[in-house]
Design an enzyme around this catalytic site. Structure first.
Site: not given
Length: 772
Positions: A466, A184
């Site tokens: 319940s 690069e």
């Protein structure tokens, strides 16, 4: 005259010079402002990194009871490969008889780094329930603990949406940096922001080929483009790229810029998430830390930069291999590697990691985790803050929860098509906790996160019906009360009418019948409303509220008589956490999603700490557990047995008026589970908790613990079995036979209907679950 013209000419020159100087000064000031903004933005972007969320790690210690197949399954889910060789490489494991040989990968948690290496774990009992007998490293040294790689369950990338794992330049192999600069920017350390020689060479090459075949951008220009600009090839973009690169080179060292490039360069996609930086790409493509990349792996990753889509290794392996070879040959041409090394690397085939499928969709859980971290004395943001969060989630348990909820909703809608004809879709939620730590192991907040992000497990306030009765029973059994009850206390199941500010209250039983005198145990097992309404009146709503708060219920509870029947709203999470206190023998561990939070450097921001508080005695908890086991054996929870679960379990169903909400909540010593089913708008289900929620509960329970379940409940000190005559509640004796009942020590009735029988002070006189 000439002198005047000369003076005017000099005056114009000075004016023009002044204007030019002003323009240059303004331009320079403008550039300095531009440069300062570039610096600020660069530092802000470089500081942002994803917060990574890990599942609860699997920790092995000598003496632990662990199934070897469970360990193997975990290793496969986190990307390890099963091999047959004697010494596995990193990322592999092999079984040799009862010994696991594991080539551990490096484990990076924030700034903490474990280099990994070979370990040997010996088990006794390879099939079924096994036990770890020893853990040794490659040198034969005994290890006290072994932390296996946790699964990644999420990443929060922040505003820039980049998934990366920041690394320091010294952690990156030298051959990766050599490969990068070779391909690069070979003159990176010699030129400034721009490289005129490379630009000229690129222009000549492009002119010869008649197309843009080669770029002249330096590493710094590529970094500027990655961080600040789009990839559009326009003249304006190139000018801005060059200007930003100049600013970066003026203000930052080459080393800082190279490190930023290593951490930010785009290298492909993981589904819809962009992969940036070699720190993230290395584990994604090769299942290893960047510090452990080989030369060939480094060359392939560097080769990807030219075209992350074109050279994507998983999709185009041959293209990626060819590109890797190009990088290696260029490195050889520059003298970074010799001919023998080149030939060896070209002959080496690279093994890519298998793309991993996420084992669970834990988005409701992640939302809850984000909210938990954002609260408290020191709120933390997950957005791009670079944190490492070790969470409480168990991915396999979460997956089981998702399947159980999805299958349960599908079964209900298929068997009762009217449920699909409502204005809102049917919803269900599930939460699972570890009672010993409060860890949230699984959380499902609805039928589909994509269509509704509302978390019904943590945020929906609904009446529990319940399912609230065990809290009422616990308040009644409290030995500190003025007139404590026992499980053998007789309650009246007879019509009840009570004048209240809201009008006359007449509770009724689900079967519309009355049984007369019933024991407290029988009333709880059979979920009798009227006896529990009377019990609530005797105990007092205020004491029930106080008991619920001790168990961790934080929602506002109205101290009215109907509270005993679950008329006040709570969330599924807090009710399940209350049941978890019973499972943990009276110790309360607040629900938690985050076990530990680490900073960027691995420092503990929120250390792993276990907060537990004894809020009731083990004996009191066991009394309620005993009654709730009876619910499963003989009462409203018996469908769990019919569905094939045979292990220890205490549980209770709940149904509200009009059957708008269906609940089933229960626990084993190692797992507390809550399930809710209903409609968001309160449309009646027409189904009880035993019919709507219990099948989802049981499906999940069997998926997690198997049909035989896990450990049994421990019989604590301070309780005893005494035979009592059920009709009178008196102690049984010869000629006056009774039934065994459980009492807190010293609370059994003294009076006897016959010659007393000595009580049991340990164990159980009958089997309420299969003997283990």
């Amino acid at each position: 005259m000439k002198r005047k013209r000369g003076r005017r000419s000099r005056s114009r020159i000075w004016r023009r010079l002044g204007i030019l100087a002003g323009v240059l000064a303004a331009g320079w000031l403008g550039y300095l402002g531009f440069e300062a903004k570039v610096v600020r933005d660069f530092e802000a972007i470089d500081a942002v990194s994803p917060t990574r969320v890990f599942a609860r790690p699997l920790v092995l210690r000598p003496g632990d009871r662990v199934e070897p197949r469970q360990v193997a399954g975990h290793l496969e889910r986190v990307g390890y490969r099963s091999v047959s060789k004697r010494t596995p490489d990193r990322g592999e494991f092999a079984w040799r008889g009862g010994e696991l040989r594991l080539g551990r990968r490096a484990l990076r948690l924030g700034g903490y780094m474990d280099p990994g290496g070979l370990v040997r774990v010996r088990f006794r009992g390879y099939t079924g329930a096994g036990r770890v007998t020893s853990i040794r490293d490659a040198d034969g040294q005994e290890l006290e603990t072994l932390i296996l790689d946790p699964e990644v369950i999420g990443a929060v990338p922040g505003e820039h949406g980049r998934d990366r794992i920041p690394v320091r330049l010294e952690e990156v192999p030298a051959h990766l940096v050599d490969a990068l600069l070779t391909v690069e920017d070979r003159r990176f350390h010699e030129h400034g922001a721009l490289d005129p020689r490379r630009i000229a060479g690129a222009m000549l090459s492009n002119l010869r080929q008649g197309r843009i075949a080669e770029g002249g951008s330096t590493l710094t220009q590529q970094l500027a483009r990655t961080l600040f600009l789009s990839t559009d090839r326009t003249l304006l973009r190139k000018v801005r790229e060059a200007a930003i690169a100049v600013a970066l080179e003026r203000r930052f060292s080459k080393r800082r810029l190279l490190e930023a490039y290593v951490n930010h360069i785009y290298l492909g996609q993981d589904g819809g998430v962009a992969i940036h930086g070699f720190g993230r790409a290395a584990p994604f493509f090769f299942d290893r830390d960047v510090s452990q990349l080989t030369l060939g792996q480094s060359a392939m990753l560097v080769g990807i930069i030219r075209g992350p889509s074109m050279y994507a290794p998983h999709r185009h392996p041959e293209r990626a291999r060819v590109r890797r070879d190009v990088v290696l040959r260029q490195m050889h041409a520059l003298g970074h590697i010799d001919a023998d090394r080149l030939d060896a690397e070209l002959e080496t085939s690279l093994t890519l990691s298998s793309p991993r499928e996420r084992s669970a969709d834990a988005r409701w859980y992640l939302d809850f985790l984000r909210r938990e971290l954002g609260s408290g004395a020191r709120p933390l943001s997950m957005e791009g803050s670079g944190l490492t969060v070790v969470s409480s989630l168990e991915p396999e348990i979460q997956r089981a929860a998702e399947l159980a909820v999805a299958d349960g909703i599908r079964r209900l809608e298929r068997s009762r098509p009217r449920l699909t004809e409502q204005s809102k879709p049917l919803q269900a939620a599930l939460v699972a906790l570890d009672p010993r730590s409060g860890d949230i192991l699984a959380m499902v907040g609805g039928r589909s996160y994509a269509t509704s992000q509302f978390n019904r497990a943590a945020d929906a306030l609904r009446q529990p019906g319940s399912a609230f009765k065990p809290i009422v029973a616990l308040a009644a059994l409290d030995p500190r009360a003025d007139a404590p009850f026992t499980l053998a206390s007789t309650l009246r199941d007879e019509p009840l009418a009570l004048e209240t500010p809201a009008g006359m209250w007449r509770p009724s039983n689900a079967d519309r019948e009355f049984l007369g005198p019933v024991r407290l145990r029988d009333a709880l097992e059979g979920s009798r409303n009227v006896p529990f309404a009377r019990l609530g009146l005797a105990v007092g709503p205020e004491r029930i509220v106080e008991t619920a708060q001790r168990l961790g219920v934080e929602s506002s509870l109205a101290p009215y008589p109907s509270l005993a029947l679950g008329a006040s709203e709570v969330t599924l999470l807090e009710l399940t956490a209350a049941y978890a206190v019973l499972a943990a023998e009276g110790r309360r561990a607040p629900p938690r999603a985050a076990r530990a939070v680490l900073g960027r450097e691995g420092e503990a921001i929120r250390p792993a700490e276990l907060r537990r508080e004894a809020v009731i005695s083990p004996a009191e908890a066991y009394l309620v557990t005993s009654a709730l086991r009876g619910v499963v054996e003989r009462g409203t929870g018996s469908g769990v047995r019919a569905a094939g679960y045979r292990g220890p379990l205490a549980a209770k169903s709940g149904t509200t008026n009009g059957s708008r909400d269906a609940w089933f909540v229960g626990y084993t010593p190692e797992l507390a589970i809550g399930v809710w089913v209903g409609f968001d708008d309160g449309t009646p289900l027409g189904l009880s908790g035993s019919r709507a929620a219990q099948p989802i509960f049981t499906d999940f329970l069997i998926r997690v613990l198997g049909p035989e379940g896990g450990a049994d409940f421990r019989f604590p000190d301070g309780v005893e079995w005494i035979e009592v005559e059920p009709r009178t509640g008196l102690r049984a004796g010869w000629g006056c036979r009774g039934q065994p009942e459980l009492f807190l020590a010293g609370t059994a009735p003294e009076a006897s209907c016959g010659y007393p029988i000595r009580g049991w002070r340990g164990g159980s006189p009958w089997r309420t679950s299969p003997r283990r």
